[in-house]
Design a protein around this motif. Structure first.
Motif, short mmCIF file in Angstrom:
data_model
loop_
_atom_site.label_atom_id
_atom_site.label_comp_id
_atom_site.label_asym_id
_atom_site.label_seq_id
_atom_site.Cartn_x
_atom_site.Cartn_y
_atom_site.Cartn_z
N PRO A 11 -101.18 -81.05 -47.82
CA PRO A 11 -102.51 -81.68 -47.89
C PRO A 11 -102.61 -83.21 -47.77
CG PRO A 11 -101.64 -81.32 -50.09
CD PRO A 11 -100.85 -80.40 -48.88
N THR A 35 -100.94 -80.27 -39.57
CA THR A 35 -101.87 -80.21 -40.07
C THR A 35 -101.89 -80.16 -42.36
OG1 THR A 35 -103.92 -78.57 -40.45
CG2 THR A 35 -102.12 -77.21 -40.58
N SER A 37 -104.72 -78.92 -43.76
CA SER A 37 -105.83 -78.21 -43.72
C SER A 37 -105.12 -76.62 -44.27
CB SER A 37 -106.74 -77.98 -43.13
OG SER A 37 -107.80 -76.98 -43.22
N LYS A 40 -106.07 -74.67 -41.66
CA LYS A 40 -106.04 -74.81 -39.81
C LYS A 40 -104.75 -74.59 -39.73
CE LYS A 40 -106.09 -77.03 -35.86
NZ LYS A 40 -106.90 -76.66 -34.98
#
Length: 540
Positions: A11, A35, A37, A40
Motif C-alpha cells: 500500500p 501496484t 492496490s 489491482k
C-alpha cells in the motif's frame, strides 16, 4: 523464453518504488510488475493466468493475506515473500509455518545487498530449478501403471532432469503417440532433446545418453565417499574445500532418502522449510563448485584393504583406490510383506515418494504407510492433490514417532484420514492397485506409498567391517563390544572409524544413528577431520 514475472504489492508507494529501483538494479532478467492496490494485484494475477504466464515471485505486504491466498491458488508454483515491518516479524514467521509464504523481507531493507538481494535471489533460483521452462526437455511416452515407466520417471525426477510425460493410454490422439504405436515401439519410449529415441531403456542406458558421469576420471583419489545423501555430500564439500581430491559414488541420485522428502521443516537455517529436491540440488551444486567428482548412477560392489590403500570396486568392473573411504550409503525402505505387493510394485505400490507422483494422484484416493516425519510430510504433500489420503500407522498413536508440529497439521487436515494401530493385510488389483485391506477392512485406493522403516545398504561390505545384528556399521569403541568384533591396530579406533582402519561411516548406515538429516551432515563434516588425522598418521 519469457522472463520470470515478479509482482510487488504494497500500500505504500515509497516502498514499491524503492523495491522496483533495487530489483531492477540487481535482477535485469525479470519482468517486474508493481501496484499499491490489492484489487489491482488481484487483477494482475488473473491477467497472468489468462495470458498463460507463470508468476515466479510475489512480494506482498503482510496485510494482504486474502490476496496472497488467491494468488497462491492461481499460481501455486510461485514463490511468496512477505513485506513486513520489523515489529511484525513474529506474525511473518507464523504465516510461514501456515504455508502462506516461503520467507519474509523486513522493510525498510537497506542495505539491499545484505537484506533483499540474497532472499530474492534464493527464491528465484528455487523457482527456476523446478518450474522454469528449459530448452532441451526430455519427452517420455509410456503407461502410468507400468513399473518401467515409474522407474524412469523416478530417476529423472530425483536427478532433477526436466521431462514431459505422456500416458499413451490417455493421449491416443496425439500425433507422436499415434506414430509410436504404428511403429510398435517398446514402451516406455524416451526421446532426448537431440532426437535420440530410446525404447524401454535401463536407468544406466538413459543416464549414459543424458551425459551423466558414471565412470571415474582417475584411478586414485585422496578420499572416496560411497553414498550421495546429506552425509556423503557434506563430507564431500568439506573434504574438497580443504584440498582433498574427492569422488562420490551414488547408486541412484544425489540426496538419498532425504532427496525424496516433499518438505523438510526442521533443518537449521531454513525457517520456511525446503524440499528434499531443493536440499539435494543445493548440496550437489556446492560440491561441484569445489570440483567434487560425482559418479551417478554408479554402485560400489566391494571394498578391500591393502597395506597403504583402500580399493573400491565399481559395478562397471573398474577399481579405484584411496588412502581413506567414507561410507554413507544410507538405508532402503522396507517392504510391507503383504500379499499382492510383488505383483503391484510400480503399478500403484511405491517406496518413498516424489513430486511427479503427487501430481498424477490428483483427485484420487491414496495411502501413506508409516509413522515417521517422512510419512507425515508425504501425507500432507499428497493432500494438496488427492481427494483423500489414508495415513496408516502401526503404532497406537501418531505421536510415538512423528514430530508435534506435523501431528497438529495432520490431525487438522480435512482430507487426511489417520488410521492408527493398523496394519496393511493385503493389496488388491489386476493391472494396477485398486484397494487395500487394513485391519480386515477393504479401502478403495489407487496408490500406496510406503515409509515403514529401513534396512542398511551394507550387504556388499566384507566381513572385516563389523556390523550389528541388523546390518548397521559399528564404529569407534562399539567395534570391540560387538560379538566377533576385531580392531587390528595398537591405537584405539577413532570415533567414526570402522573396523577397517581408514574407513569411516556416517549417517543412517552407522549403528546408533538418530536418522536425522542434521545428524548425517554433522557426522559427514566430522569424518573429514578424522580423515585428515588418519592421513597425518600415515605420513608420520
Amino acid at each position: 523464453m519469457s522472463r520470470p514475472v515478479v509482482l510487488v504489492v504494497d500500500p505504500d508507494s515509497e516502498i514499491t518504488c524503492q523495491m522496483a529501483d533495487d530489483l531492477r538494479a540487481r535482477f535485469r532478467g525479470i519482468h517486474l510488475l508493481t501496484t499499491n492496490s490489492e484489487a489491482k494485484g488481484r487483477e494482475i494475477g488473473q491477467r497472468l493466468v489468462k495470458d498463460s504466464r507463470r508468476l515466479a515471485l510475489l512480494l506482498c505486504d503482510i496485510g494482504y493475506e486474502r490476496l496472497i491466498g488467491e494468488i497462491t491458488e492461481q499460481h501455486p508454483e510461485a514463490k511468496r515473500a512477505l513485506l513486513v515491518p520489523y515489529m511484525d516479524k513474529p506474525r511473518a514467521i507464523q504465516a510461514m509455518a501456515e504455508r502462506l509464504a516461503h520467507y519474509y523481507i523486513v522493510k525498510p531493507w537497506q542495505p539491499a545487498q545484505d537484506r533483499l538481494y540474497p532472499v530474492v535471489s534464493d527464491l528465484l533460483d528455487d523457482w527456476a530449478a523446478l518450474h522454469e521452462p528449459k530448452a532441451g526437455v526430455i519427452r517420455m511416452y509410456g503407461l502410468r501403471w507400468a513399473p518401467e515407466s515409474h522407474t524412469l520417471k523416478d530417476f529423472l525426477s530425483r536427478n532433477q532432469a526436466p521431462y514431459e510425460w505422456t500416458d499413451v493410454s490417455e493421449d491416443e490422439h496425439d500425433t507422436t503417440v499415434q506414430t509410436l504405436l504404428k511403429q510398435n515401439v517398446k514402451l516406455p519410449c524416451v526421446v532426448l532433446p537431440d532426437g535420440t529415441q530410446l525404447e524401454c531403456p535401463s536407468v544406466a542406458q538413459l543416464a549414459e545418453q543424458m551425459g551423466l558421469k558414471t565412470e571415474p576420471e582417475s584411478s586414485y583419489y585422496d578420499l572416496i565417499i560411497v553414498g550421495g545423501g546429506p552425509g556423503g555430500l557434506a563430507a564431500a564439500v568439506y573434504a574438497a574445500s580443504e584440498g582433498l581430491k574427492t569422488v562420490v559414488i551414488e547408486s541412484e541420485a544425489t540426496g538419498g532418502q532425504a532427496g525424496c522428502s516433499s518438505m523438510i521443516e526442521n533443518y537449521l537455517g531454513f525457517p520456511q522449510g525446503l524440499s528434499g529436491a531443493d536440499l539435494a540440488r543445493r548440496a550437489r551444486d556446492q560440491a561441484e563448485r569445489f570440483n567434487v567428482e560425482i559418479l551417478s548412477p554408479q554402485e560400489a560392489t566391494a571394498i578391500r584393504a591393502t597395506e597403504t590403500y583402500r580399493r573400491v570396486r565399481l559395478a562397471s568392473g573398474k577399481e579405484i583406490a584411496s588412502r581413506s573411504v567414507i561410507l554413507a550409503m544410507g538405508v532402503a525402505y522396507r517392504r510391507l510383506e503383504a500379499p499382492g505387493e510383488d505383483q503391484l510394485f510400480g503399478k500403484g505400490v511405491y517406496y518413498g515418494a516424489s513430486y511427479s507422483e503427487a501430481v498424477e494422484c490428483e483427485q484420487e484416493v491414496v495411502a501413506v504407510v508409516g509413522g515417521g516425519n517422512a510419512a507425515g510430510q508425504a501425507a500432507l504433500h499428497f493432500a494438496q492433490y488427492a481427494s483423500k489420503v489414508y495415513l496408516i500407522i502401526r503404532d497406537p498413536s501418531i505421536e510415538t514417532a512423528t514430530s508435534s508440529y506435523l501431528v497438529d497439521r495432520i490431525r487438522s487436515s480435512e482430507n487426511i484420514l489417520l488410521i492408527e494401530n493398523a496394519c496393511v493385510d493385503e493389496l488388491k488389483g489386476e493391472d494396477s492397485l485398486s484397494a487395500l485391506v487394513v485391519n480386515g477392512e477393504e479401502l478403495e485406493c489407487s496408490s500406496i506409498f510406503v515409509f515403514i522403516g529401513a534396512d542398511p545398504r551394507t550387504d556388499w561390505l566384507p566381513r572385516e567391517i563389523v556390523r550389528d545384528k541388523a546390518g548397521y556399521i559399528q564404529t569407534g569403541t562399539d567395534i570391540m563390544r560387538t560379538p566377533g568384533g576385531r580392531w587390528p591396530l595398537k591405537r584405539p579406533p577413532m570415533h567414526l572409524e570402522t573396523s577397517m582402519p581408514g574407513v569411516f561411516a556416517v549417517g543412517d548406515v552407522k549403528a546408533g544413528s538418530t536418522k536425522r538429516i542434521a545428524n548425517a551432515v554433522g557426522q559427514g563434516a566430522a569424518a573429514v577431520q578424522l580423515v585428515h588425522e588418519y592421513l597425518r598418521e600415515l605420513r608420520a
